[in-house]
Motif scaffolding. Structure first.
Motif, mmCIF file in Angstrom:
data_model
loop_
_atom_site.group_PDB
_atom_site.id
_atom_site.type_symbol
_atom_site.label_atom_id
_atom_site.label_comp_id
_atom_site.label_asym_id
_atom_site.label_seq_id
_atom_site.Cartn_x
_atom_site.Cartn_y
_atom_site.Cartn_z
ATOM 1 N N GLY A 1 -2.122 -10.898 2.862
ATOM 2 C CA GLY A 1 -1.148 -11.346 3.422
ATOM 3 C C GLY A 1 -1.002 -12.719 3.375
ATOM 4 N N THR A 2 -0.114 -13.515 3.965
ATOM 5 C CA THR A 2 -0.084 -14.893 4.271
ATOM 6 C C THR A 2 -0.184 -15.316 5.686
ATOM 7 N N PRO A 3 -1.586 -16.215 5.907
ATOM 8 C CA PRO A 3 -1.794 -16.425 7.313
ATOM 9 C C PRO A 3 -0.761 -16.581 8.431
ATOM 10 N N ASN A 4 0.180 -17.413 8.110
ATOM 11 C CA ASN A 4 1.105 -17.867 9.464
ATOM 12 C C ASN A 4 1.988 -16.218 9.623
ATOM 13 N N TYR A 5 1.965 -15.110 8.818
ATOM 14 C CA TYR A 5 2.993 -14.284 8.988
ATOM 15 C C TYR A 5 2.052 -12.865 9.134
ATOM 16 N N VAL A 6 0.816 -13.107 9.163
ATOM 17 C CA VAL A 6 -0.076 -11.851 9.176
ATOM 18 C C VAL A 6 -0.369 -11.589 10.587
ATOM 19 N N ALA A 7 -0.423 -10.089 11.020
ATOM 20 C CA ALA A 7 -0.607 -9.534 12.351
ATOM 21 C C ALA A 7 -1.797 -9.839 12.758
ATOM 22 N N PRO A 8 -2.143 -9.916 14.055
ATOM 23 C CA PRO A 8 -3.533 -10.219 14.565
ATOM 24 C C PRO A 8 -4.588 -9.016 14.398
ATOM 25 N N GLU A 9 -3.844 -7.861 14.411
ATOM 26 C CA GLU A 9 -4.799 -6.827 14.180
ATOM 27 C C GLU A 9 -5.535 -6.730 13.000
ATOM 28 N N VAL A 10 -4.509 -7.221 11.656
ATOM 29 C CA VAL A 10 -5.083 -7.486 10.142
ATOM 30 C C VAL A 10 -6.288 -8.079 10.131
ATOM 31 N N LEU A 11 -6.343 -9.343 11.001
ATOM 32 C CA LEU A 11 -7.378 -10.110 11.136
ATOM 33 C C LEU A 11 -8.784 -9.638 11.633
ATOM 34 N N GLY A 12 -8.699 -8.326 12.551
ATOM 35 C CA GLY A 12 -9.611 -7.786 13.132
ATOM 36 C C GLY A 12 -10.798 -7.213 12.484
ATOM 37 N N HIS A 13 -10.373 -6.780 11.022
ATOM 38 C CA HIS A 13 -11.368 -6.246 10.149
ATOM 39 C C HIS A 13 -11.707 -4.715 10.744
ATOM 40 N N LYS A 14 -10.674 -4.162 11.629
ATOM 41 C CA LYS A 14 -11.233 -2.690 12.120
ATOM 42 C C LYS A 14 -10.028 -1.618 11.751
ATOM 43 N N GLY A 15 -9.475 -1.888 10.801
ATOM 44 C CA GLY A 15 -8.342 -1.104 10.409
ATOM 45 C C GLY A 15 -7.116 -1.180 11.038
ATOM 46 N N TYR A 16 -5.944 -1.024 10.680
ATOM 47 C CA TYR A 16 -4.677 -1.471 11.153
ATOM 48 C C TYR A 16 -3.485 -0.448 10.547
ATOM 49 N N ASP A 17 -2.341 -0.298 11.721
ATOM 50 C CA ASP A 17 -1.274 0.562 11.162
ATOM 51 C C ASP A 17 -0.409 -0.349 10.244
ATOM 52 N N GLY A 18 -0.106 0.051 9.002
ATOM 53 C CA GLY A 18 0.874 -0.621 8.082
ATOM 54 C C GLY A 18 2.269 -0.995 8.595
ATOM 55 N N ALA A 19 2.842 -0.042 9.321
ATOM 56 C CA ALA A 19 4.063 -0.122 9.767
ATOM 57 C C ALA A 19 4.090 -1.274 10.899
ATOM 58 N N ALA A 20 3.311 -1.137 11.822
ATOM 59 C CA ALA A 20 3.236 -2.276 12.949
ATOM 60 C C ALA A 20 2.928 -3.595 12.410
ATOM 61 N N SER A 21 1.997 -3.577 11.305
ATOM 62 C CA SER A 21 1.784 -5.228 10.953
ATOM 63 C C SER A 21 2.966 -5.574 10.020
ATOM 64 N N ALA B 1 0.894 -1.287 -0.005
ATOM 65 C CA ALA B 1 -0.167 -0.059 0.217
ATOM 66 C C ALA B 1 0.892 1.333 0.058
ATOM 67 N N LEU B 2 0.317 2.255 -0.712
ATOM 68 C CA LEU B 2 1.302 3.400 -0.835
ATOM 69 C C LEU B 2 1.055 4.574 0.327
ATOM 70 N N SER B 3 -0.132 4.570 0.499
ATOM 71 C CA SER B 3 -0.703 5.616 1.798
ATOM 72 C C SER B 3 -1.849 4.995 2.316
ATOM 73 N N GLN B 4 -2.059 5.495 3.620
ATOM 74 C CA GLN B 4 -2.888 4.917 4.430
ATOM 75 C C GLN B 4 -4.341 6.147 4.267
ATOM 76 N N GLN B 5 -5.457 5.666 4.901
ATOM 77 C CA GLN B 5 -6.602 6.216 4.581
ATOM 78 C C GLN B 5 -6.654 7.453 5.481
ATOM 79 N N GLU B 6 -8.025 8.301 5.582
ATOM 80 C CA GLU B 6 -7.991 9.362 6.184
ATOM 81 C C GLU B 6 -7.934 9.162 7.726
ATOM 82 N N ASP B 7 -8.147 7.950 8.108
ATOM 83 C CA ASP B 7 -8.121 7.774 9.634
ATOM 84 C C ASP B 7 -6.698 7.076 9.999
ATOM 85 N N GLY B 8 -5.924 7.219 8.930
ATOM 86 C CA GLY B 8 -4.618 7.010 9.318
ATOM 87 C C GLY B 8 -4.276 5.248 9.372
ATOM 88 N N LEU B 9 -5.116 4.478 8.928
ATOM 89 C CA LEU B 9 -5.241 3.123 8.839
ATOM 90 C C LEU B 9 -5.412 2.532 7.468
#
Length: 450
Positions: free
Chosen positions: A175-195, A161-169
């Motif tokens: 992604g690939t299930p074994n390597y994906v961050a827990p917040e990505v699975l939550g469907h609530k928006g996530y910080d790309g750097a942290a994931s 992704a190039l840039s994040q949305q207006e809410d910053g997320l």
């Protein structure tokens, strides 16, 4: 007597195109050489019609723009983008050392110092990406290549992704299930750097352990473990490494360690050598805009030449690249258990016998087989019947009556391909060329010196 066939050799602009070295659902990657400089490159070829039918214009444009934007020694370099009336050609750096995944699959866990070196290069490249507003979102060992000096190169920005949305997320679950961050699975928006940092933590664990921290046979159980970071470090991890990994694999993205803190960690700083960045130049996206705006005046010339022949005879520059200099023994895969995404073996049987033997072996394994000339495509299900596996094969003539068979994964998970290849190769004993005698070695040396 060999049955002849028509072989088409292609030149795209200044590039002479060779064999296919990779493929996916929407693109093929060809080995090519810049005829003006002699540089070997990888050329990703996309059909414009396929891109349009699958509504992938924005995704492809984003991937190309990102790869042009990120110029770092530990990221696969994009040289240029070309287009014809029907195709888009993405010219990339040709990386010869294979995938980091292959190294782990063959060697098992890596030592702590070697793991640290790869991790330092990964973090350097990722920090650079984030500074440009780029988030990879599919970091895993299969997308980390090694060059001829053993340096790491991040590849495959198809889900970035190039840039994040207006809410910053970010909001796309990918992604690939074994390597994906827990917040990505939550469907609530996530910080790309942290994931991305989480994925790096899983990679570091795999490098040092030789296996995944989170690995279950079903996705529900896997996601449950990821959500609470249910893992433990093996006893051979140093206390400092365990400290760093536990801070990276924190299920709370707010508390998770940041890249700056990773750089300051005592384990990371040991033997750290800062990378020499490229000169920061203004990035021009005019060629990308021309490609997608169908600027006919900038179309690249395409030349095709047909000739009658048997199995394709490899160009000299391809042989030299494959054989790591001028030592053809590198073409012979004596390590029966060593599997890569692209694997080769040698046979002295007639080409028609090779094809028929592989056809029979694949059908016995339950694969659908398509054969055209001296190329094959196998399509079937993975061993657990949950996904698709597609394998491409091609027969090349490397010397009179000596054939190289190249087998590569086209679609599917790399581990499933490993399982397939070991079974498949076990059914090909009748056509394999056994270890070379000294007389054969000298014959090959004479052949390559001509």
């Amino acid at each position: 007597m060999k049955k002849s066939r028509k072989v088409v050799t292609r030149r795209v602009g200044k590039y002479e195109m060779g064999r296919t070295i990779g493929e996916g659902n929407f693109a093929k990657v060809k080995f090519a050489q810049n005829t003006e400089t002699g540089e070997n490159v990888a050329m990703k070829v996309l059909e414009k019609g396929t891109i349009l039918r699958n509504r992938m214009v924005d995704q492809i444009k984003r991937e190309i723009s990102i790869m042009k934007l990120v110029r770092h020694p530990n990221i696969v370099r994009l040289n240029e983008v070309l287009a014809s009336q029907s195709k888009i050609y993405i010219v990339l750096e040709f990386v010869t050392g294979g995938e980091l995944f292959d190294k782990i699959a063959h060697q098992g866990r890596l030592g702590e110092n070697e793991s640290r070196r790869y991790f330092q290069q990964l973090i350097d490249a990722l920090d650079y990406c984030h500074s440009k507003g780029v988030y990879h979102r599919d970091l895993k060992p299969e997308n980390l290549l090694l060059d001829s000096q053993g340096n790491l190169k991040i590849s495959d920005f198809g889900l970035s992704a190039l840039s994040q949305q207006e809410d910053g997320l970010l909001h796309t679950t990918c992604g690939t299930p074994n390597y994906v961050a827990p917040e990505v699975l939550g469907h609530k928006g996530y910080d790309g750097a942290a994931s991305d940092v989480w994925s790096c933590g899983v990679i570091l664990y795999v490098l040092m352990a030789g296996y995944l921290p989170f690995d279950e046979s079903d996705l529900v159980s896997l996601y449950r473990r990821i959500n609470v970071a249910d893992f433990s470090c093996p006893n051979w991890f140093s206390a400092s490494a365990q400290s760093l990994i536990s801070r990276i694999l924190d299920p709370d993205p707010i508390k998770r360690i940041k890249i700056k803190e990773i750089r300051d960690h005592e384990w990371f700083k040991k033997n750290y050598e800062p990378v020499q960045l490229y000169e920061d130049k203004d990035i021009n996206l005019d060629d990308i805009l021309a490609v997608f705006n169908d600027a006919e005046e900038r179309y690249v010339s395409e030349q095709r030449e047909e000739k009658e022949t048997g199995p394709l005879m490899m160009n000299a520059f391809e042989l030299i690249t494959l054989s790591q200099g001028l030592n053809l023994s590198a073409l012979f895969d004596r390590r029966q258990g060593y599997v890569k995404r692209q694997t080769r073996f040698i046979s002295r049987k007639p080409a028609k016998v090779i094809i028929s033997t592989m056809d029979a072996a694949a059908r016995l394994m339950g694969f659908r087989v398509q054969t055209r000339n001296y190329k094959m495509r196998l399509e079937g299900l993975t061993t657990n019947k949950t996904g698709q596996l597609v394998v491409a094969l091609e027969v090349f003539e490397v010397a009179p009556s000596i054939f190289m068979i190249e087998v590569r994964k086209a679609v599917g998970e790399t581990l499933e391909y490993h399982k397939f290849y070991k079974t498949f190769r076990g059914r090909l004993e009748d056509i394999l060329w056994k270890p070379i005698h000294e007389a054969d070695k000298s014959q090959l040396k004479r052949t390559e010196s001509r």
